[in-house]
Design an enzyme around this catalytic site. Structure first.
Site, PDB file in Angstrom:
ATOM      1  CE  LYS A  25      -1.281   1.729   3.727  1.00 50.94           C
ATOM      2  NZ  LYS A  25      -0.841   2.784   4.684  1.00 50.94           N
ATOM      3  CB  SER A  26       3.897   2.184   1.924  1.00 48.22           C
ATOM      4  OG  SER A  26       3.343   1.988   3.204  1.00 48.22           O
ATOM      5  N   GLY A  98      -4.151   7.422   6.055  1.00 39.54           N
ATOM      6  CA  GLY A  98      -3.141   8.435   6.340  1.00 39.54           C
ATOM      7  C   GLY A  98      -2.417   8.902   5.099  1.00 39.54           C
ATOM      8  NE  ARG A 126      -4.500   8.305  11.256  1.00 40.90           N
ATOM      9  CZ  ARG A 126      -4.021   7.380  10.429  1.00 40.90           C
ATOM     10  NH1 ARG A 126      -4.813   6.834   9.514  1.00 40.90           N
ATOM     11  NH2 ARG A 126      -2.775   6.991  10.500  1.00 40.90           N
ATOM     12  CB  SER A 168       7.430   9.097   8.586  1.00 37.96           C
ATOM     13  OG  SER A 168       6.571   8.065   8.103  1.00 37.96           O
ATOM     14  CD  GLU A 311       5.325  -0.426   9.363  1.00 41.36           C
ATOM     15  OE1 GLU A 311       5.988  -0.581   8.323  1.00 41.36           O
ATOM     16  OE2 GLU A 311       5.581   0.470  10.205  1.00 41.36           O
ATOM     17  CG  HIS A 338      -0.858   4.750  13.628  1.00 38.77           C
ATOM     18  ND1 HIS A 338      -0.314   3.994  12.608  1.00 38.77           N
ATOM     19  CD2 HIS A 338       0.125   5.605  14.011  1.00 38.77           C
ATOM     20  CE1 HIS A 338       0.946   4.364  12.391  1.00 38.77           C
ATOM     21  NE2 HIS A 338       1.224   5.333  13.235  1.00 38.77           N
ATOM     22  NE  ARG A 383      -0.245  -2.003   9.589  1.00 36.62           N
ATOM     23  CZ  ARG A 383      -0.017  -2.597   8.423  1.00 36.62           C
ATOM     24  NH1 ARG A 383      -0.147  -3.904   8.327  1.00 36.62           N
ATOM     25  NH2 ARG A 383       0.342  -1.893   7.359  1.00 36.62           N
TER      26      ARG A 383
END
Length: 425
Positions: A25-26, A98, A126, A168, A311, A338, A383
Site C-alpha cells: 500500500k505504501s 493516512g 488523526r 513520517s 506498523e 493511528h 492491524r
C-alpha cells in the site's frame, strides 16, 4: 446495527503454507501520486487494490488525472495514469487513509480553486496540524487544522519547519509534491525523533527514481529541487508489513510459512521481520528469492524498539501475549495517533482475554498469562483485526469484531487466512 463477529479459526496442526501477498500500500499510493504529477503517461504494475488505494485513485481523478485499471489478476493490479492540470473546485474523501489525508493536500495546493477534504469520523482525530501549518507557511490558503479542511493554492514553495514526530507521512506528503513547486521545498523537522523513517527513505528513493533531485545529507532536513517528475513504469513490491500475521502463524503453530518474492533490498519497514522473528524463536531463511519462517515450538519474549517499524507492533504484541517470557515494546508513542490509539487498544483487548499488559509512555509491557475466549474488538483498525486472528490460532473461542476492516490494505485477508490453514480454495 450490531457489528459482525468473525470466529477466528483455530489451527489444528502446524501451518505449512506459501502465502502470496498483494502489492505494498505504501509503495502503491506514492507511485500513483507521483504518476499523476509526472511529465507524461505512466503505469503502476502489480499495485494493491484496497480501500486506501481506491481512495487515492479517486482523489487523483478528482484533481484532474486520468486513471484506468486492468482487471485484477492473482499477481496484482495495473493502473495506467495520464496526468492532467491540477484542478480545484472538488471535494475529496480520505476515508481513514493516512497516505491520502497527508499526501494529497500538498498536491491540491497546486490548484487555484478550493479543494475540500473530509473522511471517516476517526480520521478527524488523526494528526494533521503540522502539515496544514506548513502549507500555510508556504503560501497556501488553508482553513482548519484537522479534518475537515479546505486548501487553495497556488504556492511557490520554499523552506518550512515542522514537527513530524507524530508521523513520517507529514514529511513524505510535502516531499512528493515538492518538484512541482516553483522553488521546490526544503523541509526541516524540529521536535522529537521522526517515527517510521524507512517510509521517508522510500519516498526519497522513489523521487530519485523519477529523476527528482533530493538532498537528505543533513539529518532531519530534506531538500527537493523543482523540476519534472519523469513518467515511466513501476512495479510494486509485495506488502511486507501485511506479511506479519502470516509469518507469525508459523511461530504460533510451530509450522512453516513462505512468502514468495521477498525483495532482496527494500525500504519497507516490514523487512524488519527478518530480524525480529528470530529473536522470538523463529527460524528465518531465504530460498530462491522467497522468505521462509519456521516456528521453533515456543515463542520467546522480546525487548524491542519498534520506533521505525510501528506498523508491526500489533502482530509483535500478539506474539508476545503468547510467549513464555515477558516482552517490552518501546518507541511507539506515535501509534496513539493511528487508526485508533493502538497501544490502548492492544492493552485493552489482551487484558480482556485474561492477559497482563501495561501501557507505558511509549509502548507496552506484556507479561504472558493464559488467555481465554472472548470478543476481540478491531476499532476499525486493520492491524488490530489481524492481531486478533493471530491469537485466535491457539486460543479457542476468539471472535474478531468486523474482520472486513482489513479491506483497508488487504481485502482478501479472511480468505487468505483460511487458505493458509487449509480451509479454503
Amino acid at each position: 446495527m450490531p457489528v459482525p463477529l468473525w470466529p477466528a479459526p483455530e489451527a489444528t496442526a502446524p501451518v505449512e503454507a506459501a502465502v502470496r501477498l498483494p502489492g505494498s500500500k505504501s509503495v502503491t499510493n506514492r507511485a500513483l501520486l507521483l504518476a499523476a504529477l509526472a511529465d507524461g503517461p505512466g503505469t503502476v504494475r502489480l499495485a494493491l487494490r484496497s480501500r486506501d488505494t481506491d481512495l487515492m485513485a479517486a482523489a487523483l481523478r478528482s484533481l484532474g488525472a486520468t486513471l484506468t485499471s486492468s482487471e485484477e489478476t492473482v499477481s496484482g493490479h495495473d493502473w495506467h495514469i495520464v496526468p492532467g492540470p491540477v484542478r480545484g473546485g472538488v471535494s475529496i474523501d480520505v476515508g481513514l487513509a493516512g497516505t491520502v489525508m497527508r499526501f494529497v493536500p500538498p498536491m491540491a495546493a497546486l490548484a487555484t480553486r478550493e479543494v475540500a477534504f473530509d473522511g471517516d469520523p476517526h480520521a478527524r482525530t488523526r494528526p494533521m496540524g503540522p502539515i496544514l501549518a506548513a502549507l500555510r507557511a508556504l503560501g497556501a490558503e488553508v482553513t482548519g487544522d484537522a479534518l475537515p479542511f479546505t486548501i487553495r493554492g497556488p504556492l511557490s514553495g520554499g523552506e518550512v519547519t515542522l514537527d513530524a514526530s507524530a508521523s513520517s507521512q507529514l514529511v513524505s506528503g510535502l516531499l512528493l509534491a515538492a518538484p512541482r513547486y516553483d522553488k521546490g521545498v526544503t523541509v526541516r523537522h524540529s521536535g522529537p525523533s521522526v517515527p517510521s523513517m524507512p517510509h521517508i527513505e522510500m519516498t526519497v528513493r522513489m523521487l530519485r527514481a523519477a529523476g527528482v533531485r533530493v538532498d537528505d545529507s543533513e539529518p532531519d532536513v530534506w531538500r527537493v529541487e523543482p523540476g519534472p517528475i519523469a513518467a515511466g513504469d513501476l512495479t510494486v513490491e509485495p506488502d511486507l508489513s501485511n506479511a506479519a500475521p502470516f509469518l507469525a502463524a508459523a511461530l504460533v503453530t510451530g509450522g512453516t510459512v513462505t512468502i514468495p518474492g521477498w525483495p532482496e533490498e527494500t525500504t519497507q519497514g516490514g523487512d524488519a521481520l527478518r530480524e525480529l522473528l528470530p529473536r522470538m524463536g523463529a527460524g528465518v531463511t531465504r530460498v530462491s528469492g522467497d522468505l521462509r519462517v519456521t516456528g521453533g515450538g515456543h515463542i520467546e519474549g522480546v525487548d524491542a524498539d519498534l520506533h521505525d517499524v510501528g506498523e508491526l507492533t500489533p502482530t509483535i504484541a500478539a506474539l508476545a501475549a503468547l510467549a513464555r517470557s515477558p516482552s517490552t515494546l518501546r518507541g511507539v508513542a506515535h501509534l496513539r495517533g493511528h487508526e485508533t490509539d493502538r497501544l490502548a487498544a492492544l492493552a485493552t483487548e489482551i487484558n480482556r482475554l485474561g492477559g497482563d499488559v501495561t501501557e507505558t509512555a511509549d509502548g507496552l509491557v506484556i507479561r504472558p498469562r493464559p488467555l481465554g475466549a472472548g470478543t476481540w474488538h478491531s476499532y476499525a483498525d486493520h492491524r488490530m483485526a489481524t492481531a486478533g486472528a493471530v491469537i485466535g490460532l491457539v486460543v479457542p473461542g476468539i471472535q474478531v469484531e468486523d474482520i472486513s476492516t482489513t479491506a483497508k490494505t488487504l481485502p482478501e485477508f479472511a480468505r487468505m487466512w483460511a487458505r493458509m490453514l487449509g480451509e479454503g480454495s
